[in-house]
Design an enzyme around this catalytic site. Structure first.
Site, PDB file in Angstrom:
ATOM      1  N   ARG A 506       4.168   9.492  -5.628  1.00  0.00           N
ATOM      2  CA  ARG A 506       5.230   9.241  -4.662  1.00  0.00           C
ATOM      3  C   ARG A 506       5.158   7.824  -4.097  1.00  0.00           C
ATOM      4  NH1 ARG A 506      10.301  10.905  -2.919  1.00  0.00           N
ATOM      5  NH2 ARG A 506      10.597  10.213  -0.768  1.00  0.00           N
ATOM      6  N   GLU A 507       3.959   7.350  -3.845  1.00  0.00           N
ATOM      7  CA  GLU A 507       3.801   6.058  -3.183  1.00  0.00           C
ATOM      8  C   GLU A 507       4.185   4.890  -4.089  1.00  0.00           C
ATOM      9  OE1 GLU A 507       3.167   5.204  -0.208  1.00  0.00           O
ATOM     10  OE2 GLU A 507       2.276   6.938   0.790  1.00  0.00           O
ATOM     11  N   SER A 508       3.740   4.897  -5.327  1.00  0.00           N
ATOM     12  CA  SER A 508       3.888   3.707  -6.173  1.00  0.00           C
ATOM     13  C   SER A 508       4.451   3.988  -7.552  1.00  0.00           C
ATOM     14  CB  SER A 508       2.526   3.033  -6.343  1.00  0.00           C
ATOM     15  OG  SER A 508       1.649   3.879  -7.086  1.00  0.00           O
ATOM     16  N   TYR A 613       9.158  12.784   1.991  1.00  0.00           N
ATOM     17  CA  TYR A 613       7.846  12.435   1.449  1.00  0.00           C
ATOM     18  C   TYR A 613       6.943  13.659   1.376  1.00  0.00           C
ATOM     19  CZ  TYR A 613       3.281  10.074   1.190  1.00  0.00           C
ATOM     20  OH  TYR A 613       2.037   9.659   0.824  1.00  0.00           O
TER      21      TYR A 613
END
Length: 656
Positions: A506-508, A613
């Site tokens: 999810r982050e990168s 998120y």
């Protein structure tokens, strides 16, 4: 001869020399290829600086990237280069982003030089970018004045300054009366609304004395929004300035004091001679801020206008308000008012089912849960849990034989991507690759994804599935990137490694060099300040802003931070994931007013980014575990029984 797609055939160069360098089973850089690459790299650097005495055409002849040098040569000849030369280049490089870049450069250069005939000769419809669009419509004035006026007016009606390239177009349209005094006034109001005071003042000077009363009203309202009930309702010639002024004034008033703004609006609305679009904009603002700020005094009015506005975002906010109040009948009512496309989402099927269940309509609830469980998402998975059935992964499998894979390695776009990577032009390589994916047929796009997977291009693979809309190709969308690091640091920190994978995905999207606008870095998007604190906690050297990009160290630091958040929230992954995204201080405050049940807690998170998120990380976690289980979700549970049944309030804080 069998027809072959342009992606596979156009622009083929010295296949014999380069095939060995591009076949996956052999080294990618043979001595000859290295020599060719060095020459190309030097030529490209010289071409960018227009230093043609340093370019040896013979040294780069036949190289798959020779077109990049040619691009700079032709670009340097603009705007004198003739359209035929531009079009010939575009045709030769139609399978590369070079074609689009050259077209855009030609439009900009021809437009600046006012070579409008040449511009239209190379244009292929309305170009991208405001400046190029202004040049395009200026060129179109003589050929299709109606279309030019329509496009120019659309570019005019914004509350910010436009590029200087737009001045010739705007000046001509004003001279022809296509941009009228009303248009000038409306743009002035948009500029006021956007806080662009310089532009607003300039536009005001373009208006004659007939607009004096409207100008005076605007100046009064800029000092006191509450004066909206005391200024004339008919402003400008034939009242044509009223709508834009009241829309701008009410926008500011609503943001400043929503309750007072609604009171004023109810007084003046019946008497205002304004267009429906301005009225709807005012009322949408009022409804939006009334719901976001939970102004109960405005609820009756808001509920009256929502059916007429039929706005998906407002209806979502209204459902969330009903959930916060445990108004289950209201949840049903407002979901039923959503349009079919919005409502046909696992999220709304789930909440419809929850509401019907609470109202005692078990059969309706069961059907709605079943619809929700068809989705591969957070709410789809918890709906499946309620029904006691496995998660619907809808997993698509793809496979290619070795002969086809060898053919893919010879595709010109693949060769150019590999060559660009060899000369450290990673940005251009990404452009080549994603352009190829965007133009490819579904089978070709999947072949490119397969190639990226076998090359270990994890971030490029994920983006390939997005560009190619391969939503069910889960093996590619959720690759086993850095798996050993996740397993190792998961063991060392006691954190579920699939949760770590979900966070990194999810982050990168597995880009180890990812940098966020806020400064977060690497696979797990660790802030440099946080990295310093964690390094001190772990007794290791401060990695600094660039050391934190190291994949293994980044995973170690991110694993340590999420472990600390899990410790803070009694092992609860929903709260810990929210804290990873929004910070523990905010989550502590949210828990103080939390609605106790896990699904309501997630839905009550006030930040849309964090709300989405948390859902993504936990659902990704379940997908990673299922893929590790051969794509079988049986026995996989997104949440633990404790996470589903515990109270989501301040008791969740371990320090309490």
């Amino acid at each position: 001869m069998r027809h072959r797609h342009p992606l596979m055939t156009r622009g083929v160069r010295r296949v014999g020399t380069l095939l060995a360098a591009l076949t996956l089973s052999l080294p990618l850089a043979l001595p000859l290829a290295q020599a060719d690459d060095r020459a190309l790299r030097e030529a490209l650097e010289a071409a960018r600086n227009q230093q043609w005495d340093r370019v040896d055409p013979a040294a780069i002849s036949g190289h798959p990237l020779a077109g990049y040098v040619e691009y700079h040569r032709l670009r340097g000849r603009l705007p004198q280069a003739e359209p035929g030369q531009i079009l010939a280049f575009i045709e030769r490089h139609a399978d590369s982003p070079l074609a689009g870049w050259m077209r855009g450069q030609a439009i900009a250069q021809y437009g600046y030089a006012r070579r409008y005939g040449s511009l239209l000769a190379v244009a292929d419809g309305v170009p991208e970018g405001t400046a190029r669009q202004c040049y395009y419509y200026a060129a179109l004035l003589g050929q299709d004045p109606r279309a030019a006026a329509e496009g120019g007016r659309e570019l005019w009606h914004v509350g910010r300054s436009q590029p200087d390239a737009c001045n010739p177009l705007f000046d001509t349209l004003r001279e022809r009366g296509e941009i009228t005094a009303v248009d000038v006034w409306e743009r002035k109001m948009l500029a006021w609304q956007a806080g662009e005071n310089g532009l607003a003042s300039y536009l005001g000077r373009l208006l004659d004395a007939r607009w004096d009363e409207a100008r005076a009203a605007a100046e009064r309202l800029q000092k006191d929004y509450a004066a909206v009930t005391r200024v004339p309702t008919c402003l400008g010639p034939e009242c044509r300035g009223s709508g834009a002024l009241f829309a701008a004034a009410m926008h500011g008033f609503t943001r400043a004091d929503t309750e007072a703004a609604l009171e004023a609006w109810r007084k003046i609305a019946p008497h205002l001679p304004i267009e429906a679009n301005h009225r709807d904009a005012i009322e949408r603002d009022l409804a939006f801020y009334s719901l976001v700020r939970d102004i109960r005094q405005n609820r009756g009015w808001t509920d009256e206008v929502l059916p007429r506005l039929a706005d998906a975002q407002l209806l979502e906010l209204r459902v969330r308000a009903a959930l916060a109040e445990r108004d289950w009948q209201g949840v049903v009512q407002w979901i039923e008012r959503m349009d079919g496309e919005t409502r046909d989402d696992s999220r709304w099927h789930y909440w419809y089912a929850r509401a019907q269940e609470r109202l005692g309509h078990d059969d309706v609830a069961r059907d709605a849960y079943a619809r929700a469980a068809e989705g591969r998402s957070f709410f789809g998975f918890i709906a499946a849990d309620r029904l006691g059935q496995p998660y619907a992964l809808n997993l698509e499998r793809n496979g290619f034989d070795d002969s086809f894979r060898e053919e893919v390695a010879r595709w010109p776009a693949v060769q150019r991507t590999e060559a660009l990577l060899r000369i450290d032009e990673t940005g251009l390589a990404a452009s080549e690759w994603y352009d190829a994916v965007a133009r490819a047929t579904p089978r070709e796009a999947r072949a490119l994804a397969d190639y990226a997977q076998r090359r270990g291009w994890h971030a490029k693979l994920v983006q390939t599935t997005i560009t190619g809309r391969m939503w069910d190709a889960l093996d590619w969308r959720f690759p086993e990137a850095y798996r050993e690091h996740f397993l190792h640091w998961g063991r060392m920190t006691g954190v579920d490694p699939y949760l770590l994978m979900g966070i990194a995905r999810r982050e990168s999207a597995y880009n180890p060099e990812a940098l966020s606008p806020a400064g977060a870095r690497g696979l797990m998007q660790v802030m440099p300040g946080t990295a310093t604190q964690l390094a001190r906690q772990l007794g290791i050297r401060d990695p600094g802003a660039y050391g934190v990009l190291d994949p293994e160290l980044n995973i170690r630091l991110g694993s340590t931070y999420i472990r600390d958040m899990l410790d803070r929230y009694s092992g609860n992954r929903l709260a810990a994931a929210a804290a990873y995204n929004a910070g523990p201080g905010r989550v502590d405050r949210w828990l103080a007013d939390a609605p106790e049940e896990f699904d309501l807690f997630v839905e009550s998170i006030p930040f849309r980014e964090t709300r989405n998120y948390v859902q993504a990380v936990l659902s990704y976690r379940a997908i990673f575990e299922s893929l590790a289980n051969g794509g079988d979700s049986r026995g996989v549970s997104m949440l633990t029984p404790t996470e589903k049944t515990m109270r989501y309030d301040r008791s969740l804080l371990a320090r309490n």
